[in-house]
Design a protein around this motif. Structure first.
Motif, PDB file in Angstrom:
ATOM      1  N   VAL A  41      -9.358   0.216  19.990  1.00 50.78           N
ATOM      2  CA  VAL A  41      -8.936  -0.639  18.881  1.00 50.78           C
ATOM      3  C   VAL A  41      -8.674   0.268  17.689  1.00 50.78           C
ATOM      4  N   GLN A  42      -7.573   0.026  17.011  1.00 49.04           N
ATOM      5  CA  GLN A  42      -7.205   0.858  15.866  1.00 49.04           C
ATOM      6  C   GLN A  42      -7.270   0.037  14.583  1.00 49.04           C
ATOM      7  N   ILE A  43      -7.959   0.591  13.594  1.00 47.98           N
ATOM      8  CA  ILE A  43      -8.061  -0.026  12.272  1.00 47.98           C
ATOM      9  C   ILE A  43      -7.286   0.855  11.297  1.00 47.98           C
ATOM     10  N   SER A  44      -6.239   0.311  10.710  1.00 49.14           N
ATOM     11  CA  SER A  44      -5.443   1.046   9.725  1.00 49.14           C
ATOM     12  C   SER A  44      -5.776   0.507   8.339  1.00 49.14           C
ATOM     13  N   LEU A  45      -6.190   1.392   7.445  1.00 49.15           N
ATOM     14  CA  LEU A  45      -6.670   0.987   6.127  1.00 49.15           C
ATOM     15  C   LEU A  45      -5.757   1.535   5.035  1.00 49.15           C
ATOM     16  N   GLU A  46      -5.187   0.628   4.268  1.00 52.60           N
ATOM     17  CA  GLU A  46      -4.336   1.010   3.142  1.00 52.60           C
ATOM     18  C   GLU A  46      -5.171   1.017   1.865  1.00 52.60           C
ATOM     19  N   CYS A  47      -5.318   2.186   1.257  1.00 55.27           N
ATOM     20  CA  CYS A  47      -6.188   2.350   0.093  1.00 55.27           C
ATOM     21  C   CYS A  47      -5.482   1.901  -1.183  1.00 55.27           C
ATOM     22  N   HIS A  48      -6.214   1.148  -2.028  1.00 52.99           N
ATOM     23  CA  HIS A  48      -5.677   0.687  -3.308  1.00 52.99           C
ATOM     24  C   HIS A  48      -6.383   1.336  -4.497  1.00 52.99           C
ATOM     25  N   VAL A  49      -7.163   2.371  -4.236  1.00 55.19           N
ATOM     26  CA  VAL A  49      -7.891   3.051  -5.313  1.00 55.19           C
ATOM     27  C   VAL A  49      -7.204   4.354  -5.696  1.00 55.19           C
ATOM     28  N   PHE A  50      -6.912   5.192  -4.707  1.00 58.94           N
ATOM     29  CA  PHE A  50      -6.343   6.513  -4.977  1.00 58.94           C
ATOM     30  C   PHE A  50      -4.864   6.529  -4.587  1.00 58.94           C
ATOM     31  N   THR A  51      -4.012   6.228  -5.558  1.00 58.19           N
ATOM     32  CA  THR A  51      -2.573   6.287  -5.336  1.00 58.19           C
ATOM     33  C   THR A  51      -2.095   7.736  -5.442  1.00 58.19           C
TER      34      THR A  51
ATOM     35  N   LEU B   1     -13.169  -8.324  14.213  1.00 55.36           N
ATOM     36  CA  LEU B   1     -12.807  -7.564  13.017  1.00 55.36           C
ATOM     37  C   LEU B   1     -11.988  -8.415  12.054  1.00 55.36           C
ATOM     38  N   SER B   2     -11.079  -9.202  12.596  1.00 56.17           N
ATOM     39  CA  SER B   2     -10.200 -10.020  11.755  1.00 56.17           C
ATOM     40  C   SER B   2     -10.975 -11.071  10.975  1.00 56.17           C
ATOM     41  N   ARG B   3     -12.095 -11.514  11.526  1.00 59.86           N
ATOM     42  CA  ARG B   3     -12.902 -12.520  10.833  1.00 59.86           C
ATOM     43  C   ARG B   3     -13.784 -11.907   9.748  1.00 59.86           C
ATOM     44  N   SER B   4     -13.795 -10.594   9.642  1.00 60.77           N
ATOM     45  CA  SER B   4     -14.622  -9.929   8.625  1.00 60.77           C
ATOM     46  C   SER B   4     -13.773  -9.043   7.711  1.00 60.77           C
ATOM     47  N   GLN B   5     -12.589  -9.501   7.388  1.00 62.98           N
ATOM     48  CA  GLN B   5     -11.708  -8.696   6.541  1.00 62.98           C
ATOM     49  C   GLN B   5     -12.258  -8.527   5.128  1.00 62.98           C
ATOM     50  N   ALA B   6     -13.145  -9.430   4.712  1.00 61.75           N
ATOM     51  CA  ALA B   6     -13.721  -9.326   3.365  1.00 61.75           C
ATOM     52  C   ALA B   6     -14.467  -8.005   3.180  1.00 61.75           C
ATOM     53  N   PHE B   7     -15.036  -7.481   4.261  1.00 60.59           N
ATOM     54  CA  PHE B   7     -15.737  -6.194   4.173  1.00 60.59           C
ATOM     55  C   PHE B   7     -14.795  -5.098   3.686  1.00 60.59           C
ATOM     56  N   TRP B   8     -13.607  -5.036   4.258  1.00 66.35           N
ATOM     57  CA  TRP B   8     -12.642  -3.998   3.892  1.00 66.35           C
ATOM     58  C   TRP B   8     -12.025  -4.282   2.528  1.00 66.35           C
ATOM     59  N   HIS B   9     -11.819  -5.554   2.207  1.00 60.68           N
ATOM     60  CA  HIS B   9     -11.277  -5.897   0.892  1.00 60.68           C
ATOM     61  C   HIS B   9     -12.250  -5.485  -0.213  1.00 60.68           C
ATOM     62  N   ASP B  10     -13.552  -5.630   0.042  1.00 59.67           N
ATOM     63  CA  ASP B  10     -14.549  -5.196  -0.942  1.00 59.67           C
ATOM     64  C   ASP B  10     -14.490  -3.689  -1.174  1.00 59.67           C
ATOM     65  N   LEU B  11     -14.033  -2.958  -0.166  1.00 65.59           N
ATOM     66  CA  LEU B  11     -13.865  -1.513  -0.300  1.00 65.59           C
ATOM     67  C   LEU B  11     -12.516  -1.146  -0.920  1.00 65.59           C
ATOM     68  N   ASN B  12     -11.746  -2.161  -1.294  1.00 64.01           N
ATOM     69  CA  ASN B  12     -10.401  -1.966  -1.849  1.00 64.01           C
ATOM     70  C   ASN B  12      -9.443  -1.343  -0.833  1.00 64.01           C
ATOM     71  N   TYR B  13      -9.544  -1.831   0.392  1.00 69.07           N
ATOM     72  CA  TYR B  13      -8.592  -1.491   1.447  1.00 69.07           C
ATOM     73  C   TYR B  13      -7.922  -2.772   1.944  1.00 69.07           C
ATOM     74  N   THR B  14      -6.692  -2.635   2.382  1.00 68.45           N
ATOM     75  CA  THR B  14      -6.044  -3.696   3.146  1.00 68.45           C
ATOM     76  C   THR B  14      -6.064  -3.277   4.610  1.00 68.45           C
ATOM     77  N   PRO B  15      -6.770  -4.034   5.467  1.00 69.53           N
ATOM     78  CA  PRO B  15      -6.919  -3.599   6.861  1.00 69.53           C
ATOM     79  C   PRO B  15      -5.848  -4.201   7.773  1.00 69.53           C
ATOM     80  N   HIS B  16      -5.542  -3.462   8.821  1.00 71.12           N
ATOM     81  CA  HIS B  16      -4.669  -3.939   9.895  1.00 71.12           C
ATOM     82  C   HIS B  16      -5.326  -3.541  11.215  1.00 71.12           C
TER      83      HIS B  16
END
Length: 256
Positions: free
Chosen positions: A101-111, A76-91
């Motif tokens: 495995v837990q994926i935490s996604l911080e959204c940068h579209v809907f504040t 998952l860490s090697r494919s972070q570009a997928f989540w960045h394209d969705l405008n998320y910051t993944p952890h």
């Protein structure tokens, strides 16, 4: 409320590993009378991160599952570009006691402020409408690993295949403002004009949720539509076929 998807079964090339995948999406709504239907607008969480959990059911011992979880997180860490394209910051993190495995996604579209001004306030006026604001509270994927040989590489490939399929066949269609890259980009491109259009038509902000829903309903934002559009263009297909390296498969999890 929960939205359940039908199970999907996958097998490796040697047919000595079979995996069964199921997904449950949990939705929440602040409106106690809110009923989920096709008129609703579904967004990522505004006050916290969107959590995706991938749980593996494997009976090969603690060391085996821990090794598998680490392999999945690394992929998952090697494919972070997928989540960045969705405008998320993944952890990414492992949860050993739950074999997941837990994926935490911080959204940068809907504040918070954007959601309140564009959607919550106008919807508070439109009491007569069926449009309700829902949130994707969590997404849980469960994988049953069956067979004589459970290799981490095969599991990662199955996980990638399933998640890509899940996005293309379900998530992009049902929750585009949360999971469709193109839909989220179109919202960002249009958000500055939503207020002006609404006031020009109704002299109020009440049209904004309906405009957002129009963006959400546009199926040309789905990956399926774009693939069909590409396949119908023979010249583009011919150009892709000429690439010496071929066309790389889409990867949410990438092995080293």
């Amino acid at each position: 409320m929960n939205v359940d998807f039908e199970p999907i079964y996958l097998a490796n090339r040697h047919r000595d590993l079979f995996t069964r995948w199921t997904t449950v999406v949990s939705l929440s709504c602040d409106d106690v009378d809110g009923t989920f239907n096709h008129s609703c607008i579904v967004l990522p969480p505004r006050h916290r991160k969107l959590t995706m959990t991938i749980e593996f059911d494997l009976d090969d011992g603690e060391l085996a599952i821990e090794s598998l979880l680490q392999e999945v997180v690394a992929a998952l860490s090697r494919s972070q570009a997928f989540w960045h394209d969705l405008n998320y910051t993944p952890h990414f993190a492992t949860v050993s006691d739950r074999q997941s495995v837990q994926i935490s996604l911080e959204c940068h579209v809907f504040t918070n402020m954007k959601t309140k001004s564009l959607l919550e306030q106008p919807l508070s006026i439109l009491k007569h409408t069926d449009v309700r604001l829902f949130t994707v509270a969590a997404l849980h994927i469960h994988a049953d690993l069956l067979g004589r040989s459970v290799a981490a590489g095969d599991v990662v490939r199955h996980c990638n295949e399933y998640i890509v399929s899940l996005f293309m066949s379900q998530l992009e269609f049902q929750f585009p403002l949360a999971f469709s890259r193109t839909c989220r980009q179109r919202f960002l491109q249009q958000e500055a004009y939503l207020g002006s259009i609404s006031y020009a038509l109704t002299n109020s902000a009440t049209m904004i949720p309906k405009l957002v829903k129009l963006i959400s309903n546009d199926k040309t934002a789905t990956m399926c539509y774009r693939l069909l559009q590409l396949a119908s263009d023979r010249r583009k297909v011919a150009r892709l076929a000429k690439f010496d390296s071929g066309v790389s498969p889409f990867q949410v999890l990438k092995r080293s």
